[in-house]
Design an enzyme around this catalytic site. Structure first.
Site, PDB file in Angstrom:
ATOM      1  N   CYS A  88      57.142  58.046 -43.194  1.00  9.33           N
ATOM      2  CA  CYS A  88      57.804  59.302 -42.798  1.00  9.33           C
ATOM      3  C   CYS A  88      58.771  59.056 -41.629  1.00  9.33           C
ATOM      4  O   CYS A  88      58.433  58.356 -40.682  1.00  9.33           O
ATOM      5  CB  CYS A  88      56.736  60.320 -42.405  1.00  9.33           C
ATOM      6  SG  CYS A  88      57.421  61.925 -41.949  1.00  9.33           S
TER       7      CYS A  88
ATOM      8  N   CYS B 266      55.731  62.280 -35.125  1.00  9.98           N
ATOM      9  CA  CYS B 266      54.572  63.043 -34.627  1.00  9.98           C
ATOM     10  C   CYS B 266      53.559  62.051 -34.038  1.00  9.98           C
ATOM     11  O   CYS B 266      53.068  61.169 -34.760  1.00  9.98           O
ATOM     12  CB  CYS B 266      53.941  63.840 -35.759  1.00  9.98           C
ATOM     13  SG  CYS B 266      55.173  64.755 -36.712  1.00  9.98           S
TER      14      CYS B 266
ATOM     15  N   CYS C 267      50.268  60.861 -35.765  1.00 11.18           N
ATOM     16  CA  CYS C 267      50.231  60.652 -37.223  1.00 11.18           C
ATOM     17  C   CYS C 267      50.456  59.199 -37.631  1.00 11.18           C
ATOM     18  O   CYS C 267      51.475  58.588 -37.301  1.00 11.18           O
ATOM     19  CB  CYS C 267      51.270  61.546 -37.896  1.00 11.18           C
ATOM     20  SG  CYS C 267      51.170  61.449 -39.700  1.00 11.18           S
TER      21      CYS C 267
ATOM     22  N   CYS D 258      45.057  70.928 -52.190  1.00 14.07           N
ATOM     23  CA  CYS D 258      46.154  70.900 -51.211  1.00 14.07           C
ATOM     24  C   CYS D 258      46.893  69.569 -51.304  1.00 14.07           C
ATOM     25  O   CYS D 258      46.330  68.525 -50.983  1.00 14.07           O
ATOM     26  CB  CYS D 258      45.602  71.055 -49.804  1.00 14.07           C
ATOM     27  SG  CYS D 258      44.572  72.503 -49.610  1.00 14.07           S
TER      28      CYS D 258
ATOM     29  N   CYS E 287      47.958  74.617 -52.820  1.00 14.53           N
ATOM     30  CA  CYS E 287      48.580  74.572 -51.496  1.00 14.53           C
ATOM     31  C   CYS E 287      49.410  73.298 -51.437  1.00 14.53           C
ATOM     32  O   CYS E 287      49.030  72.285 -52.037  1.00 14.53           O
ATOM     33  CB  CYS E 287      47.502  74.547 -50.405  1.00 14.53           C
ATOM     34  SG  CYS E 287      48.170  74.407 -48.738  1.00 14.53           S
TER      35      CYS E 287
ATOM     36  N   CYS F  27      49.648  78.914 -44.325  1.00 17.11           N
ATOM     37  CA  CYS F  27      48.553  78.142 -43.735  1.00 17.11           C
ATOM     38  C   CYS F  27      49.152  77.451 -42.514  1.00 17.11           C
ATOM     39  O   CYS F  27      50.038  76.607 -42.647  1.00 17.11           O
ATOM     40  CB  CYS F  27      48.029  77.118 -44.747  1.00 17.11           C
ATOM     41  SG  CYS F  27      46.806  75.983 -44.041  1.00 17.11           S
TER      42      CYS F  27
ATOM     43  N   ARG G 233      39.851  77.279 -40.650  1.00 18.44           N
ATOM     44  CA  ARG G 233      39.337  76.046 -41.279  1.00 18.44           C
ATOM     45  C   ARG G 233      38.950  75.000 -40.235  1.00 18.44           C
ATOM     46  O   ARG G 233      39.773  74.634 -39.377  1.00 18.44           O
ATOM     47  CB  ARG G 233      40.363  75.450 -42.249  1.00 18.44           C
ATOM     48  CG  ARG G 233      39.821  74.188 -42.961  1.00 18.44           C
ATOM     49  CD  ARG G 233      40.718  73.689 -44.095  1.00 18.44           C
ATOM     50  NE  ARG G 233      41.036  74.784 -44.985  1.00 18.44           N
ATOM     51  CZ  ARG G 233      42.238  75.316 -45.111  1.00 18.44           C
ATOM     52  NH1 ARG G 233      43.248  74.821 -44.443  1.00 18.44           N
ATOM     53  NH2 ARG G 233      42.443  76.322 -45.919  1.00 18.44           N
TER      54      ARG G 233
END
Ligand code: SAM
Ligand code: DTB
Ligand code: SF4
Length: 328
Positions: free
Chosen positions: A63, A67, A70, A107, A138, A198, A275
């Site tokens: 990616c 972040c 991550c 998801c 999702c 979400c 969650r």
């Protein structure tokens, strides 16, 4: 001061929480806070039922974003092998296995800054096929344009996950390749397109106590509240800047502090599904039990989250049996 804190579900649609009110909730004795959260919880949800979602990493690693938590960012050396977008049939097979093991929502997550228009047909086909199996759907694919949000909504995507992760003030410490405002813009597009939102964050990545309050205030300001609010405990991965800080230092937060965040999320967003998301693998059964008592009523099931370990069916079965909780 305690008199100013709402104690009941009459506050269901409040979006104007002040910092003072939220800080007062954080300052409550733990058992008082838990009692309030459990009271609100029972006014809006079945007391002993927890919803089960299963994640699937449809495109892993590589990616371009940075972040700091991550391991899928191409900017950090974490040993993760990147892969291309999965084929529809392979995703459907994963969804079938998830349904067979009791998940009610599937998801699909991609390590992208944003989807490419050329991938949209594949993505919408995944949504149609998984939905046709009777699962809720999702996706979390990064930023969306208006037309991409509409296409996913038209395909029948039920939820779009897009986390704000931390408070607006703390955002630039965590991510430099996009802004908090970018995140809000995509969330607005998702809402406009008719999909359910979400949206949540991560706790335990070296944020200050006021950032936990700021995260919850930003979530509760959303109108309507996100239908689903994932509260993740950082899964510290070696090689990520924030994971390294936690692994090398003393930045880990206690299970009690984590449950406090869950309880306050429950009080501030009474009708939302809260969650207990990433981080269960490293949590004791007792901490998880506290989180359910604090009003968490959804989890990720299965052996894996996106790339990291999750408790899996046998540990969860034993825990849910011991707690007398039903997974749906
Ligand atoms: N690339 C998309 C995005 O960022 O929106 C979707 C995938 S991304 C992995 C989805 C979310 O997973 C992030 O927003 C973050 O909240 C959460 N996450 C990622 N790595 C994590 C970690 N190590 N611990 C806890 N949560 C994490
Ligand atoms: C969310 O809030 N947590 C999930 C889901 N939404 C996409 C992702 C957790 C990822 C944890 C790290 C990993 O397994 O890669
Ligand atoms: Fe990329 Fe999402 Fe990971 Fe950020 S959280 S690096 S956008 S996969």
């Amino acid at each position: 001061m305690l008199d100013t804190i709402p104690a009941t579900a009459a506050e269901a649609s409040r979006h104007d929480w002040t910092r003072e009110e939220v800080e007062a909730l954080f300052a409550l004795p733990f058992t008082e806070l838990l009692f309030r959260a459990q009271t609100v919880h029972r006014q809006h949800h079945r007391a002993n039922a927890v919803q089960a979602s299963q994640l699937c990493s449809i495109k892993t690693g590589g990616c371009p974003e940075d972040c700091g938590y991550c391991n899928q960012s191409a900017k950090f050396k974490t040993g993760l092998t990147a892969s291309r977008l999965m084929a529809v049939e392979a995703v459907v097979a994963e969804a079938e296995a998830a349904r067979a093991s009791g998940a009610s929502r599937f998801c699909m997550g991609a390590a992208w800054r944003e989807p490419k228009d050329r991938d949209m047909d594949t993505l919408t086909e995944m949504v149609c096929r998984v939905k046709a199996m009777g699962l809720e759907t999702c996706m979390t694919l990064g930023m969306l344009s208006d037309s991409q949000a509409r296409a996913l909504s038209d395909a029948g995507l039920d939820y779009y996950n897009h986390n704000i992760d931390t408070s607006p003030e703390d955002y630039s410490r965590v991510i430099s390749t996009r802004t908090f405002e970018d995140r809000i813009e995509t969330l607005e597009r998702v809402r406009q397109s008719g999909m359910k939102v979400c949206c949540g964050g991560i706790i335990g990545m070296g944020e200050q106590a006021e950032d936990r309050a700021g995260l919850l205030i930003a979530l509760a300001r959303m109108t309507p509240h996100p239908e689903s609010v994932p509260i993740n405990a950082l899964v510290p991965v070696r090689g990520t800047p924030l994971g390294d800080e936690v692994l090398d230092g003393e930045k880990q937060i206690s299970g009690i502090e984590f449950a406090r965040v869950i309880a306050i999320a429950r009080i501030m967003m009474p009708a939302s599904m809260v969650r207990l998301s990433a981080g269960r693998e490293a949590m004791s059964d007792e901490t998880q039990a506290l989180c359910f008592a604090a009003g968490a009523n959804s989890i990720f099931v299965g052996e894996r989250l996106l790339t990291t370990d999750n408790p899996g069916e046998s540990r969860d079965e034993a825990l849910f049996r011991e707690l007398g909780l039903e997974l749906f």
